[in-house]
Write a protein that holds these residues in place. Sequence first.
Motif, PDB file in Angstrom:
ATOM      1  N   MET A   1      19.949-120.514   4.059  1.00 47.57           N
ATOM      2  CA  MET A   1      18.554-120.588   4.639  1.00 47.57           C
ATOM      3  C   MET A   1      17.922-122.013   4.577  1.00 47.57           C
ATOM      4  SD  MET A   1      15.234-118.557   2.936  1.00 47.57           S
ATOM      5  CE  MET A   1      13.956-118.730   3.699  1.00 47.57           C
ATOM      6  N   LYS A   2      17.505-122.556   5.774  1.00 45.13           N
ATOM      7  CA  LYS A   2      16.764-123.707   5.858  1.00 45.13           C
ATOM      8  C   LYS A   2      15.173-123.420   5.494  1.00 45.13           C
ATOM      9  CE  LYS A   2      16.167-127.474   9.151  1.00 45.13           C
ATOM     10  NZ  LYS A   2      15.889-128.435   8.252  1.00 45.13           N
ATOM     11  N   LEU A   3      14.771-124.320   4.555  1.00 46.78           N
ATOM     12  CA  LEU A   3      13.595-123.881   4.352  1.00 46.78           C
ATOM     13  C   LEU A   3      12.460-124.452   5.228  1.00 46.78           C
ATOM     14  CD1 LEU A   3      13.539-125.044   0.477  1.00 46.78           C
ATOM     15  CD2 LEU A   3      13.612-122.749   1.373  1.00 46.78           C
ATOM     16  N   ASP A   4      11.659-123.625   5.740  1.00 41.57           N
ATOM     17  CA  ASP A   4      10.696-124.070   6.461  1.00 41.57           C
ATOM     18  C   ASP A   4       9.452-124.709   5.478  1.00 41.57           C
ATOM     19  OD1 ASP A   4       8.911-122.221   5.701  1.00 41.57           O
ATOM     20  OD2 ASP A   4       9.295-120.982   7.429  1.00 41.57           O
ATOM     21  N   VAL A   5       8.554-125.312   6.383  1.00 36.74           N
ATOM     22  CA  VAL A   5       7.346-126.066   5.934  1.00 36.74           C
ATOM     23  C   VAL A   5       6.385-124.966   4.747  1.00 36.74           C
ATOM     24  CG1 VAL A   5       5.094-127.348   5.994  1.00 36.74           C
ATOM     25  CG2 VAL A   5       6.972-127.652   7.550  1.00 36.74           C
ATOM     26  N   LEU A   6       6.320-123.737   5.381  1.00 42.33           N
ATOM     27  CA  LEU A   6       5.633-122.835   4.295  1.00 42.33           C
ATOM     28  C   LEU A   6       6.236-122.464   3.143  1.00 42.33           C
ATOM     29  CD1 LEU A   6       3.943-120.421   7.083  1.00 42.33           C
ATOM     30  CD2 LEU A   6       2.921-122.162   5.691  1.00 42.33           C
ATOM     31  N   ASN A   7       7.617-122.450   3.371  1.00 38.61           N
ATOM     32  CA  ASN A   7       8.429-121.923   2.233  1.00 38.61           C
ATOM     33  C   ASN A   7       8.698-123.265   1.083  1.00 38.61           C
ATOM     34  OD1 ASN A   7       8.884-119.289   2.853  1.00 38.61           O
ATOM     35  ND2 ASN A   7      11.206-119.818   3.512  1.00 38.61           N
ATOM     36  N   SER A   8       8.829-124.186   1.635  1.00 38.81           N
ATOM     37  CA  SER A   8       8.365-125.541   0.942  1.00 38.81           C
ATOM     38  C   SER A   8       7.150-125.641  -0.281  1.00 38.81           C
ATOM     39  CB  SER A   8       8.592-126.694   1.733  1.00 38.81           C
ATOM     40  OG  SER A   8      10.173-126.559   2.091  1.00 38.81           O
ATOM     41  N   LYS A   9       6.070-125.307   0.737  1.00 40.61           N
ATOM     42  CA  LYS A   9       4.617-125.358  -0.062  1.00 40.61           C
ATOM     43  C   LYS A   9       4.880-124.350  -0.919  1.00 40.61           C
ATOM     44  CE  LYS A   9       2.088-127.413   3.769  1.00 40.61           C
ATOM     45  NZ  LYS A   9       1.193-127.338   4.932  1.00 40.61           N
ATOM     46  N   ILE A  10       5.193-123.119  -0.612  1.00 36.97           N
ATOM     47  CA  ILE A  10       5.184-121.872  -2.041  1.00 36.97           C
ATOM     48  C   ILE A  10       5.913-122.348  -2.873  1.00 36.97           C
ATOM     49  CG2 ILE A  10       6.099-119.654  -1.962  1.00 36.97           C
ATOM     50  CD1 ILE A  10       5.163-119.050   1.016  1.00 36.97           C
ATOM     51  N   LEU A  11       7.023-122.909  -2.841  1.00 37.98           N
ATOM     52  CA  LEU A  11       8.173-123.447  -3.926  1.00 37.98           C
ATOM     53  C   LEU A  11       7.354-124.586  -4.722  1.00 37.98           C
ATOM     54  CD1 LEU A  11      11.568-123.700  -2.334  1.00 37.98           C
ATOM     55  CD2 LEU A  11      10.847-121.921  -3.763  1.00 37.98           C
ATOM     56  N   GLU A  24      -3.544-116.483  -4.332  1.00 31.42           N
ATOM     57  CA  GLU A  24      -4.099-117.836  -4.344  1.00 31.42           C
ATOM     58  C   GLU A  24      -3.033-118.867  -3.673  1.00 31.42           C
ATOM     59  OE1 GLU A  24      -5.543-121.441  -5.144  1.00 31.42           O
ATOM     60  OE2 GLU A  24      -6.710-119.599  -5.285  1.00 31.42           O
ATOM     61  N   ILE A  25      -1.640-118.512  -3.652  1.00 32.84           N
ATOM     62  CA  ILE A  25      -0.941-119.295  -3.125  1.00 32.84           C
ATOM     63  C   ILE A  25      -0.766-119.339  -1.605  1.00 32.84           C
ATOM     64  CG2 ILE A  25       1.729-119.583  -2.404  1.00 32.84           C
ATOM     65  CD1 ILE A  25       2.204-118.573  -5.305  1.00 32.84           C
ATOM     66  N   GLY A  26      -1.448-118.157  -1.057  1.00 31.85           N
ATOM     67  CA  GLY A  26      -1.484-117.787   0.367  1.00 31.85           C
ATOM     68  C   GLY A  26      -2.825-118.666   0.748  1.00 31.85           C
ATOM     69  N   ARG A  27      -3.852-119.183  -0.212  1.00 39.28           N
ATOM     70  CA  ARG A  27      -4.984-119.617   0.265  1.00 39.28           C
ATOM     71  C   ARG A  27      -4.566-121.209   0.487  1.00 39.28           C
ATOM     72  NH1 ARG A  27      -7.652-115.605  -2.596  1.00 39.28           N
ATOM     73  NH2 ARG A  27      -7.519-116.575  -4.695  1.00 39.28           N
ATOM     74  N   ARG A  28      -3.635-121.624  -0.548  1.00 40.26           N
ATOM     75  CA  ARG A  28      -3.102-122.790  -0.648  1.00 40.26           C
ATOM     76  C   ARG A  28      -2.345-123.285   0.684  1.00 40.26           C
ATOM     77  NH1 ARG A  28      -2.073-124.530  -6.869  1.00 40.26           N
ATOM     78  NH2 ARG A  28      -4.133-123.800  -7.685  1.00 40.26           N
ATOM     79  N   VAL A  29      -1.498-122.375   1.085  1.00 39.32           N
ATOM     80  CA  VAL A  29      -0.620-122.517   2.134  1.00 39.32           C
ATOM     81  C   VAL A  29      -1.024-122.168   3.325  1.00 39.32           C
ATOM     82  CG1 VAL A  29       1.385-122.855   0.518  1.00 39.32           C
ATOM     83  CG2 VAL A  29       0.942-120.650   1.885  1.00 39.32           C
ATOM     84  N   VAL A  36       3.324-114.104   1.823  1.00 41.36           N
ATOM     85  CA  VAL A  36       3.466-114.838   0.470  1.00 41.36           C
ATOM     86  C   VAL A  36       4.556-114.153  -0.376  1.00 41.36           C
ATOM     87  CG1 VAL A  36       2.986-116.077  -1.537  1.00 41.36           C
ATOM     88  CG2 VAL A  36       1.689-116.454   0.282  1.00 41.36           C
ATOM     89  N   SER A  37       4.199-112.899  -0.688  1.00 36.20           N
ATOM     90  CA  SER A  37       5.029-111.952  -1.156  1.00 36.20           C
ATOM     91  C   SER A  37       6.422-111.841  -0.676  1.00 36.20           C
ATOM     92  CB  SER A  37       4.337-110.581  -1.382  1.00 36.20           C
ATOM     93  OG  SER A  37       5.218-109.686  -1.975  1.00 36.20           O
TER      94      SER A  37
END
Length: 147
Positions: A1-11, A24-29, A36-37
């Motif tokens: 799996m190549k990480l997209d920008v959103l997954n990178s931000k979640i990580l 909270e993660i959703g608000r940040r990204v 997010v879940s």
Amino acid sequence: MKLDVLNSKILKCLQENARLSNAEIGRRVGISSPAVSERIKKMEDLGIIEGYKAIVSPYEIGYQLKAIITLRAFMGKLKPFLEKVKTYDEVINCYRITGDENIVMEVVLKNNKHLESFIDQLITYGESKTQIVLSRVIKQKEVAPLK
């Protein structure tokens, strides 16, 4: 799996504080909590996220020493040591490495006597070298996704 920008931000969020809520993660990204879940679940299933844990200060729970110990295993002793090291409570990280030594361990110990006793246990497996950790310069940095 190549990480997209959103997954990178979640990580990044999870590595900074794994107790953040999905909301909270959703608000940040910039995505919904269910999104997010779903992304976190997929990254867990793929083994990108290996787990979650509390980071405990060894010093605050009574350990006075932290050390880095390298081991050059004697002929025929490496494989038995690789099994034995899993039973040592003192070892908090252990790596099999290339070079003159075979093993690098990060250990926590109650005091100098405990260190001496631990080194005595290693003698049957090989030649060890010990360095006492004075301070930590970098604290468990986040792993940045490849670009």
